[in-house]
Design a protein around this motif. Structure first.
Motif, mmCIF file in Angstrom:
data_model
loop_
_atom_site.group_PDB
_atom_site.id
_atom_site.type_symbol
_atom_site.label_atom_id
_atom_site.label_comp_id
_atom_site.label_asym_id
_atom_site.label_seq_id
_atom_site.Cartn_x
_atom_site.Cartn_y
_atom_site.Cartn_z
ATOM 1 N N LEU A 1 -3.257 -52.218 19.155
ATOM 2 C CA LEU A 1 -4.274 -51.302 18.649
ATOM 3 C C LEU A 1 -3.664 -50.194 17.791
ATOM 4 N N MET A 2 -2.550 -49.630 18.252
ATOM 5 C CA MET A 2 -1.908 -48.565 17.477
ATOM 6 C C MET A 2 -1.348 -49.087 16.153
ATOM 7 N N ILE A 3 -0.881 -50.326 16.143
ATOM 8 C CA ILE A 3 -0.415 -50.933 14.895
ATOM 9 C C ILE A 3 -1.595 -51.178 13.958
ATOM 10 N N LEU A 4 -2.728 -51.611 14.519
ATOM 11 C CA LEU A 4 -3.921 -51.817 13.698
ATOM 12 C C LEU A 4 -4.441 -50.512 13.105
ATOM 13 N N PHE A 5 -4.312 -49.408 13.847
ATOM 14 C CA PHE A 5 -4.775 -48.108 13.367
ATOM 15 C C PHE A 5 -3.778 -47.450 12.408
ATOM 16 N N LEU A 6 -2.549 -47.931 12.366
ATOM 17 C CA LEU A 6 -1.507 -47.314 11.534
ATOM 18 C C LEU A 6 -1.882 -47.220 10.053
ATOM 19 N N PRO A 7 -2.420 -48.279 9.435
ATOM 20 C CA PRO A 7 -2.779 -48.159 8.013
ATOM 21 C C PRO A 7 -3.795 -47.044 7.741
ATOM 22 N N ILE A 8 -4.699 -46.819 8.664
ATOM 23 C CA ILE A 8 -5.686 -45.745 8.499
ATOM 24 C C ILE A 8 -4.974 -44.400 8.424
ATOM 25 N N HIS A 9 -3.984 -44.198 9.276
ATOM 26 C CA HIS A 9 -3.271 -42.918 9.305
ATOM 27 C C HIS A 9 -2.342 -42.761 8.095
ATOM 28 N N ILE A 10 -1.783 -43.859 7.633
ATOM 29 C CA ILE A 10 -0.967 -43.798 6.415
ATOM 30 C C ILE A 10 -1.863 -43.469 5.222
ATOM 31 N N TRP A 11 -2.994 -44.145 5.124
ATOM 32 C CA TRP A 11 -3.952 -43.882 4.055
ATOM 33 C C TRP A 11 -4.386 -42.423 4.074
ATOM 34 N N ASP A 12 -4.599 -41.884 5.265
ATOM 35 C CA ASP A 12 -5.051 -40.505 5.426
ATOM 36 C C ASP A 12 -4.053 -39.505 4.838
ATOM 37 N N VAL A 13 -2.770 -39.777 4.978
ATOM 38 C CA VAL A 13 -1.736 -38.878 4.443
ATOM 39 C C VAL A 13 -1.840 -38.780 2.919
ATOM 40 N N PHE A 14 -2.178 -39.885 2.267
ATOM 41 C CA PHE A 14 -2.202 -39.913 0.806
ATOM 42 C C PHE A 14 -3.594 -39.694 0.210
ATOM 43 N N SER A 15 -4.588 -39.555 1.061
ATOM 44 C CA SER A 15 -5.958 -39.362 0.599
ATOM 45 C C SER A 15 -6.177 -37.944 0.065
ATOM 46 N N LEU B 1 -0.329 -35.272 8.239
ATOM 47 C CA LEU B 1 1.133 -35.369 8.318
ATOM 48 C C LEU B 1 1.640 -35.247 9.753
ATOM 49 N N ILE B 2 0.914 -34.512 10.575
ATOM 50 C CA ILE B 2 1.279 -34.400 11.995
ATOM 51 C C ILE B 2 0.859 -35.667 12.746
ATOM 52 N N ARG B 3 -0.300 -36.194 12.418
ATOM 53 C CA ARG B 3 -0.858 -37.343 13.134
ATOM 54 C C ARG B 3 -0.057 -38.615 12.900
ATOM 55 N N LEU B 4 0.470 -38.808 11.706
ATOM 56 C CA LEU B 4 1.206 -40.042 11.406
ATOM 57 C C LEU B 4 2.428 -40.250 12.300
ATOM 58 N N PRO B 5 3.309 -39.258 12.461
ATOM 59 C CA PRO B 5 4.442 -39.472 13.367
ATOM 60 C C PRO B 5 3.999 -39.697 14.826
ATOM 61 N N ILE B 6 2.893 -39.077 15.207
ATOM 62 C CA ILE B 6 2.372 -39.293 16.565
ATOM 63 C C ILE B 6 2.010 -40.763 16.746
ATOM 64 N N GLN B 7 1.470 -41.380 15.693
ATOM 65 C CA GLN B 7 1.123 -42.800 15.757
ATOM 66 C C GLN B 7 2.372 -43.645 16.014
ATOM 67 N N PRO C 1 -8.398 -36.087 3.468
ATOM 68 C CA PRO C 1 -8.035 -36.784 4.704
ATOM 69 C C PRO C 1 -9.174 -36.792 5.735
ATOM 70 N N ALA C 2 -9.366 -37.933 6.365
ATOM 71 C CA ALA C 2 -10.410 -38.077 7.380
ATOM 72 C C ALA C 2 -10.177 -37.134 8.554
ATOM 73 N N ILE C 3 -8.923 -36.842 8.848
ATOM 74 C CA ILE C 3 -8.607 -35.989 9.994
ATOM 75 C C ILE C 3 -8.846 -34.508 9.683
ATOM 76 N N GLY C 4 -9.107 -34.187 8.420
ATOM 77 C CA GLY C 4 -9.474 -32.820 8.089
ATOM 78 C C GLY C 4 -8.591 -32.139 7.069
ATOM 79 N N SER C 5 -7.292 -32.298 7.196
ATOM 80 C CA SER C 5 -6.380 -31.645 6.253
ATOM 81 C C SER C 5 -5.122 -32.493 6.093
ATOM 82 N N HIS C 6 -4.395 -32.214 5.026
ATOM 83 C CA HIS C 6 -3.134 -32.929 4.803
ATOM 84 C C HIS C 6 -2.116 -32.586 5.888
#
Length: 128
Positions: free
Chosen positions: A77-91, A103-109, A94-99
């Motif tokens: 599941l975490m691997i499946l969600f990884l592209p979403i979090h990578i995309w979010d960094v470059f969006s 940037l914090i969420r990606l390493p957590i993944q 960002p869906a999570i609210g801010s860059h």
């Protein structure tokens, strides 16, 4: 001591998954921006992913057989969600609210992936 450490990590991972899954029902609109626009029925996807997270979290708390499947499920599941979090960094928005949050969420993944992998490997070899 090592056995106790990884057992605690397994429980923390389980609680994290259960909490995250419950949040899909408590605050489903928060997760809406994470669902790619090309997928149909985004609210159903949010609820189904919440159920999956809760089930995997509970599985981690059960017998070794189910905990091993739960750890493998969390890993996938975490691997499946990884592209979403990578995309979010470059969006631009960002869906999570801010860059910064993205940037914090990606390493957590990556940490979650590593922990799920380690718990799965330990459950495959030893009893915890």
């Amino acid at each position: 001591m090592k056995k106790l450490f990884w057992n605690i990590i397994k429980i923390i991972l389980a609680l994290f998954m259960i909490y995250g899954g419950v949040q899909h029902f408590v605050k489903p609109n928060f997760y809406m921006p994470f669902v790619p626009s090309f997928l149909p029925y985004p609210m159903a996807i949010i609820y189904i992913s919440g159920i999956i997270e809760i089930v995997l979290g509970i599985a981690l708390l059960l017998s070794k057989k189910y905990a091993k499947l739960g750890a493998l499920g969390v890993l996938v599941l975490m691997i499946l969600f990884l592209p979403i979090h990578i995309w979010d960094v470059f969006s631009e928005t960002p869906a999570i609210g801010s860059h910064d949050a993205a940037l914090i969420r990606l390493p957590i993944q990556f940490v979650l992936i590593a922990l799920a992998w380690k718990v799965y490997n330990i459950l495959s070899i030893k009893k915890i």
